[in-house]
Every structure is written in C-alpha cells, then in structure tokens.
Design a protein around this motif. Structure first.
Motif, PDB file in Angstrom:
ATOM      1  N   GLY A   1       0.797  -1.214   0.000  1.00 37.85           N
ATOM      2  CA  GLY A   1       0.000   0.000   0.000  1.00 37.85           C
ATOM      3  C   GLY A   1       0.836   1.273   0.000  1.00 37.85           C
ATOM      4  O   GLY A   1       2.059   1.252   0.168  1.00 37.85           O
ATOM      5  N   ARG A   2       0.150   2.399  -0.142  1.00 38.34           N
ATOM      6  CA  ARG A   2       0.832   3.687  -0.270  1.00 38.34           C
ATOM      7  C   ARG A   2       0.871   4.466   1.040  1.00 38.34           C
ATOM      8  O   ARG A   2       1.452   5.548   1.090  1.00 38.34           O
ATOM      9  N   LYS A   3       0.275   3.930   2.089  1.00 39.76           N
ATOM     10  CA  LYS A   3       0.348   4.587   3.393  1.00 39.76           C
ATOM     11  C   LYS A   3       1.373   3.860   4.245  1.00 39.76           C
ATOM     12  O   LYS A   3       1.159   2.710   4.655  1.00 39.76           O
ATOM     13  N   PRO A   4       2.520   4.486   4.516  1.00 44.59           N
ATOM     14  CA  PRO A   4       3.537   3.809   5.322  1.00 44.59           C
ATOM     15  C   PRO A   4       3.013   3.477   6.709  1.00 44.59           C
ATOM     16  O   PRO A   4       2.387   4.299   7.380  1.00 44.59           O
ATOM     17  N   ARG A   5       3.259   2.234   7.112  1.00 42.64           N
ATOM     18  CA  ARG A   5       2.902   1.767   8.458  1.00 42.64           C
ATOM     19  C   ARG A   5       4.209   1.493   9.192  1.00 42.64           C
ATOM     20  O   ARG A   5       5.030   0.705   8.707  1.00 42.64           O
ATOM     21  N   VAL A   6       4.401   2.108  10.343  1.00 38.20           N
ATOM     22  CA  VAL A   6       5.724   2.165  10.961  1.00 38.20           C
ATOM     23  C   VAL A   6       5.693   1.528  12.349  1.00 38.20           C
ATOM     24  O   VAL A   6       4.765   1.745  13.136  1.00 38.20           O
ATOM     25  N   LYS A   7       6.741   0.755  12.657  1.00 41.12           N
ATOM     26  CA  LYS A   7       6.900   0.213  14.003  1.00 41.12           C
ATOM     27  C   LYS A   7       7.226   1.333  14.982  1.00 41.12           C
ATOM     28  O   LYS A   7       7.759   2.390  14.593  1.00 41.12           O
ATOM     29  N   THR A   8       6.971   1.099  16.245  1.00 37.23           N
ATOM     30  CA  THR A   8       7.385   2.062  17.261  1.00 37.23           C
ATOM     31  C   THR A   8       8.902   2.030  17.381  1.00 37.23           C
ATOM     32  O   THR A   8       9.561   1.028  17.068  1.00 37.23           O
ATOM     33  N   ALA A   9       9.465   3.132  17.855  1.00 37.02           N
ATOM     34  CA  ALA A   9      10.910   3.189  18.061  1.00 37.02           C
ATOM     35  C   ALA A   9      11.360   2.123  19.057  1.00 37.02           C
ATOM     36  O   ALA A   9      12.443   1.547  18.919  1.00 37.02           O
ATOM     37  N   GLU A  10      10.512   1.837  20.046  1.00 36.99           N
ATOM     38  CA  GLU A  10      10.855   0.823  21.053  1.00 36.99           C
ATOM     39  C   GLU A  10      10.993  -0.555  20.418  1.00 36.99           C
ATOM     40  O   GLU A  10      11.912  -1.327  20.750  1.00 36.99           O
ATOM     41  N   LEU A  11      10.082  -0.892  19.490  1.00 38.39           N
ATOM     42  CA  LEU A  11      10.165  -2.181  18.805  1.00 38.39           C
ATOM     43  C   LEU A  11      11.428  -2.273  17.958  1.00 38.39           C
ATOM     44  O   LEU A  11      12.117  -3.297  17.941  1.00 38.39           O
ATOM     45  N   VAL A  12      11.740  -1.180  17.243  1.00 37.26           N
ATOM     46  CA  VAL A  12      12.931  -1.179  16.384  1.00 37.26           C
ATOM     47  C   VAL A  12      14.194  -1.358  17.214  1.00 37.26           C
ATOM     48  O   VAL A  12      15.071  -2.169  16.882  1.00 37.26           O
ATOM     49  N   VAL A  13      14.299  -0.614  18.307  1.00 41.69           N
ATOM     50  CA  VAL A  13      15.480  -0.717  19.163  1.00 41.69           C
ATOM     51  C   VAL A  13      15.598  -2.108  19.774  1.00 41.69           C
ATOM     52  O   VAL A  13      16.706  -2.658  19.913  1.00 41.69           O
ATOM     53  N   ALA A  14      14.466  -2.718  20.124  1.00 44.72           N
ATOM     54  CA  ALA A  14      14.497  -4.075  20.678  1.00 44.72           C
ATOM     55  C   ALA A  14      15.059  -5.059  19.649  1.00 44.72           C
ATOM     56  O   ALA A  14      15.831  -5.968  19.998  1.00 44.72           O
ATOM     57  N   GLU A  15      14.702  -4.875  18.381  1.00 43.89           N
ATOM     58  CA  GLU A  15      15.235  -5.755  17.342  1.00 43.89           C
ATOM     59  C   GLU A  15      16.723  -5.502  17.114  1.00 43.89           C
ATOM     60  O   GLU A  15      17.506  -6.440  16.909  1.00 43.89           O
ATOM     61  N   ILE A  16      17.118  -4.238  17.132  1.00 43.64           N
ATOM     62  CA  ILE A  16      18.536  -3.899  16.996  1.00 43.64           C
ATOM     63  C   ILE A  16      19.338  -4.540  18.120  1.00 43.64           C
ATOM     64  O   ILE A  16      20.392  -5.148  17.895  1.00 43.64           O
ATOM     65  N   ASP A  17      18.836  -4.412  19.334  1.00 37.08           N
ATOM     66  CA  ASP A  17      19.531  -4.954  20.494  1.00 37.08           C
ATOM     67  C   ASP A  17      19.644  -6.478  20.400  1.00 37.08           C
ATOM     68  O   ASP A  17      20.694  -7.059  20.717  1.00 37.08           O
ATOM     69  N   ALA A  18      18.579  -7.123  19.936  1.00 43.84           N
ATOM     70  CA  ALA A  18      18.586  -8.584  19.813  1.00 43.84           C
ATOM     71  C   ALA A  18      19.640  -9.045  18.803  1.00 43.84           C
ATOM     72  O   ALA A  18      20.385 -10.002  19.054  1.00 43.84           O
ATOM     73  N   GLN A  19      19.730  -8.370  17.668  1.00 42.62           N
ATOM     74  CA  GLN A  19      20.707  -8.775  16.663  1.00 42.62           C
ATOM     75  C   GLN A  19      22.131  -8.446  17.108  1.00 42.62           C
ATOM     76  O   GLN A  19      23.061  -9.212  16.851  1.00 42.62           O
ATOM     77  N   HIS A  20      22.306  -7.319  17.793  1.00 41.39           N
ATOM     78  CA  HIS A  20      23.626  -6.967  18.320  1.00 41.39           C
ATOM     79  C   HIS A  20      24.126  -8.049  19.281  1.00 41.39           C
ATOM     80  O   HIS A  20      25.302  -8.466  19.217  1.00 41.39           O
ATOM     81  N   LYS A  21      23.257  -8.531  20.143  1.00 39.79           N
ATOM     82  CA  LYS A  21      23.641  -9.573  21.094  1.00 39.79           C
ATOM     83  C   LYS A  21      23.974 -10.891  20.413  1.00 39.79           C
ATOM     84  O   LYS A  21      24.680 -11.732  20.979  1.00 39.79           O
ATOM     85  N   LEU A  22      23.497 -11.073  19.190  1.00 43.51           N
ATOM     86  CA  LEU A  22      23.779 -12.294  18.433  1.00 43.51           C
ATOM     87  C   LEU A  22      24.991 -12.135  17.521  1.00 43.51           C
ATOM     88  O   LEU A  22      25.259 -13.002  16.678  1.00 43.51           O
ATOM     89  N   GLY A  23      25.718 -11.011  17.679  1.00 44.81           N
ATOM     90  CA  GLY A  23      26.979 -10.844  16.970  1.00 44.81           C
ATOM     91  C   GLY A  23      26.928 -10.065  15.683  1.00 44.81           C
ATOM     92  O   GLY A  23      27.922 -10.029  14.936  1.00 44.81           O
ATOM     93  N   VAL A  24      25.826  -9.395  15.396  1.00 47.02           N
ATOM     94  CA  VAL A  24      25.715  -8.609  14.164  1.00 47.02           C
ATOM     95  C   VAL A  24      26.459  -7.283  14.313  1.00 47.02           C
ATOM     96  O   VAL A  24      26.387  -6.638  15.362  1.00 47.02           O
TER      97      VAL A  24
END
Length: 520
Positions: free
Chosen positions: A191-214
C-alpha cells in the motif's frame, strides 16, 4: 502441536546477492530473509519451528517428511527454484504452504503444487491458519482483510537465525511507500500509506541482533523515509542506543531522493551511524521519470541532490533502469555519464521489467507489449517490449553499460572522486563520539580497522579472479595511502574492491555468454 519447517529458496547469482564477493568475506550469504524469523515469531509456542535458508544450508528433502507443515517463501528471482523445491515436496507427499512476494502477484504460478496459499501480509492469517489446521479445517487460500498494524508485531525469532553465516543483519521498520512509481510492486503488496513500528520495537530488534553478533544492519524498508516524522523518531532512538553501547553498529537503508530536501533527516541518519543509502534514481531523463510517475525525482537537479546526500556523510547506491518508453539507444551513454558525474560507485542498473499486478504490467498488457516467456529466456531476461529500440538493442546496450560501469578504471575513478578527492565524511558521528568519550576504544577501533582492511586486501590479492584488476587496485591503494585519509577510508577501499570483484566477475560472465542474463 505441529512440527513446522519454513524454507527460503536459494537465490540465483545476482548483483544484489554479492555471490562472487562473499567468499572473500568468509560468508555464505548477503543477509537473512526476514520472512522466516517473522513467521516463527508469529507461531504459538506449542509448535516446533525449524528455519532453513538454502543460501546457507542444503535442504534434506527426505528429512522434511518428518514435518507436519513445510512452508515456502520467495521473491520474483527465486520463482524457478521455488518450483523445483515444490516438485520435490510433492513427490514426497508433504503438506506445503506458500507465501511471499511472488505468489502474491502471481497466484496461479504454482497451481497444483501447494496445499495452502498466503497472499500479502500474514501477521493475522498465519496464526489463523495454524488454528484451522489444528481442527483440520484449513482453507486453500488466506488473505488479510486489513493491512498489518506494525506497532503490534511480535519480536521475530532471531535466535533461530545463524547470523555468523551472513555478511549483515536486517530489520524492517515500516511497510508501504507514499509514491506511485508505475513499475513498483511495493505499493501493490503493502500500500501507499507507510505503516511504521514504534521506536521501542525497532530498538528491541537492533539490540537482539547486536547480542547475536551482528555488526552491520540493513534497514530493509522499501522507503525508510516514507513517513519522515516517524523515521526521525526511530533515528533519535537509534542515536541514543548507539551512545549507550559505544556505537557498535553501522547501518544502511533504502530511501527516496526527497531525502535531499530534509537536512535534519540526513543529519539524524549520519548521527545514527548510517553510512550509506540506496536510492531509486532510475533515469537521468526527466521524460522517463514522469512517464513512470517518479515525480519525487524531478524536483531539482538529480546530480546536485545526490551530491547533497553524499555531503551529509551518506554514500549513495543507485538503482537505475533502462527501457522506459522514452528511452532510445542514447540512454546507455546518458546513464553512464550521469553515474560518473554523480560519483555513484555502486549502481544496480537493470532492464525494465513488468511485475504482475503493477500499473506498468496492466498498461503494457493492454498495449500488447508484454512477452512473459522472454523473462525466463536467458538471452533476453525481461518481459517488456520497448518502444524506441529492439529488445536486442536494449539487451546489448545494457550489457555494454554494465561493462563500462564496472571497468576497473571507471569504477575507481568514481571512488576517487567521492572518497579521496571528495573526502566524504564517512562515519564521522561514531568516530567523534569514540574520540571524545572512549579514547582507548577509539585507538583500538583505528587499529582493528587497519588490520581488517589489510586482511581483506590480502584475500583479494590471492584470489585468481582479481588478477586482471590488480594493477588498478594497486594504483588506487597508493592514492588512498598518500591521501592521508583516516583508517576507515582504507577499509572502505578494501570493501569497494570486494564489491568490484563481484560486479566485474558477474558482468564479464554475462558479456562473454558464460552465464545467463541476470536482470537484478
């Protein structure tokens, strides 16, 4: 309880896949496909889930008979391998479900080979199917009535992803794009209306991947700045996370060229540790941009806007297309000249192709200008019949364009203009922060950067494929050393040599007829 195996098929060799460069990095694939951990995260805990990415591990088809459900995803370029896998599964009488971008736009492609089809997003339909399956009441087709609320999606099962096998991690922060490019299937699927995650969700994913060595994360949104206000909120949260953790990550993403119109947004991206952005430029010709409804690219000079993004410390990778209705045989020279002047080192140039369900597909089908069989012809590789040149002229002109773009001297001339003469302020936010707050970590970073770059260069120098290019690599290595640029520029040079090895190897194989044409 069900035993579920989710499979991502092997990608063919492609410009995006970095297939010829990955061995020089000691990696098996560019990045994971998010569909697998996302679906695993949506699966209720009582079910067992196994992920198989064929790009990093082989499929044991006989072992799949031990699963109750085998799921398959895939993009357009994976469709041939998807069919091969489905035939293997059918021969073993395995219950198969399928979803992903290709089946969403080509629902009849695998008719008779699947038990259940998922069209579009699956955050609602996957759990619903599992409930139906447990009651033996599943349906042959599932499609969500509404778009997914991205603020409520669960954390993907990144613990099931072998990140050590990939060159980088990836995270999706939004879906959808506000623009209306005629050839794009994103607006059809998301669709043409961007749907965006919350900043908290994004940071949680970043933190999870960082802990896995990314160490590097690609924000895989089709347009990260589709909602600029929301993007800024996410970027501010990433900046804070980076500061708290000592800037351990580098990011890059995809965005539209109107990024150049927002100085605050570019500054936030640089402050967040973003080092590069992929931009769909498509064409230097305004007629072509207007034809394909890429109006966001006709507001001001293209080269000036690309240079403005670069001046903010963000390297620009460009997507380019040949074969628009207004393109004649002169387009190949115009594309080459534009990219040289714009200092775009990594250009993904392809022939225009029409994806089912897009406005372009519908228009060309109505005009009798589609040849879908030609898309699978290794000598043609597009279903579009151009207006102002023959398909053979388009193919030969495209191959010549790629040959010129990835000629070693031309390629490193662009590198010279951007990184040595242009002095792109690469990763300045990270280095400024380390120098100020952690001087010992700053010195360690400098040392490790030099050692990492030298290690990459040694592997390059001993790879037989680089032999034709070594004189040019050596020439620009000397220029880089003599320029006095900081160590991170040496690392960037080594990385660009690896990219060049991939791009040049792949292009030469196609030019010499040693491999089929790959239009991605």
């Amino acid at each position: 309880m069900a035993r579920i195996c989710l499979i991502n098929p092997r990608f063919p060799t492609s410009f995006w896949g970095l297939n010829h460069g990955l061995p020089l990095l000691g990696k098996k694939a560019n990045m994971p496909v998010l569909a697998l951990p996302v679906l695993a995260g949506l699966t209720p805990a009582e079910h067992e889930v196994v992920l198989i990415d064929e790009n990093v591990q082989e499929i044991d088809f006989d072992a799949l008979k031990g699963f109750d459900i085998v799921g398959l995803t895939g993009m357009t370029v994976q469709r041939d391998r998807m069919r091969d896998i489905l035939l293997e599964l059918q021969a073993r009488d395995i219950f198969v479900v399928i979803g992903g971008p290709w089946i969403t736009v080509a629902e009849d492609w695998f008719r008779g080979l699947v038990d259940v089809m998922f069209v579009g997003e699956a955050e609602e339909t996957w759990p619903r199917f599992l409930e139906d399956w447990s009651r033996n009441e599943w349906k042959p087709r599932y499609e969500q009535a509404d778009k997914t609320d991205m603020t409520k999606v669960p954390l993907p099962r990144y613990d099931l992803v072998p990140f050590r096998e990939y060159a980088m991690g990836c995270i999706q922060t939004s879906r959808g794009c506000p623009f209306q490019c005629e050839f794009c299937d994103i607006i059809v699927i998301f669709g043409r209306k961007p749907r965006v995650k919350t900043a908290e969700l994004v940071v949680a994913e970043i933190d999870a991947q960082h802990k896995l060595g990314v160490h590097v994360i690609f924000l895989v949104d089709d347009n990260f700045i589709g909602n600029k206000k929301a993007a800024k909120v996410i970027l501010r949260a990433i900046v804070e996370w980076q500061k708290q953790h000592g800037y351990p990550l580098a990011f890059f993403t995809e965005a539209s060229l109107d990024l150049a119109e927002d100085d605050e947004l570019m500054q936030l991206m640089a402050d967040a540790g973003m080092v590069a952005v992929f931009i769909g430029v498509e064409s230097p010709d305004e007629d072509a941009l207007r034809e394909t409804k890429k109006y966001q690219n006709v507001r001001g000079g293209l080269i000036e806007r690309v240079h403005k993004v670069q001046a903010a410390g963000l390297e620009v990778y460009a997507g380019m297309i040949v074969g628009f209705d207004s393109d004649d045989t002169g387009i190949f020279d115009r594309q080459f000249e534009f990219l040289q002047r714009a200092r775009v080192i990594g250009a993904m140039a392809g022939m225009l192709s029409a994806i089912p369900k897009t406005p372009l597909y519908d228009r060309l089908e109505a005009a009798g200008r589609l040849d879908n069989a030609a898309a699978d012809d290794p000598r043609i590789a597009t279903n579009v019949i151009p207006l102002l040149m023959s398909r053979e002229e388009m193919r030969d002109g495209w191959l010549d364009l790629m040959d010129r773009l990835y000629d070693a001297e031309n390629y490193f001339e662009r590198f010279d203009e951007l990184f040595i003469k242009g002095k792109l302020p690469l990763a300045s936010a990270k280095m400024r922060w380390l120098r100020k707050h952690k001087p010992l970590a700053y010195l360690k970073n400098q040392t490790l950067t030099i050692l990492g770059a030298l290690g990459m260069l040694v592997r390059l120098w001993t790879d037989p494929r680089t032999k034709p290019y070594r004189p040019v690599y050596a020439k620009y290595f000397r220029k880089m050393i003599l320029s006095g640029r900081p160590p991170r520029y040496l690392f960037q040079f080594a990385w660009k040599c690896i990219l060049h090895t991939h791009f040049a190897t792949m292009t030469q194989q196609m030019v010499r007829g040693e491999s089929r044409l790959v239009n991605t």
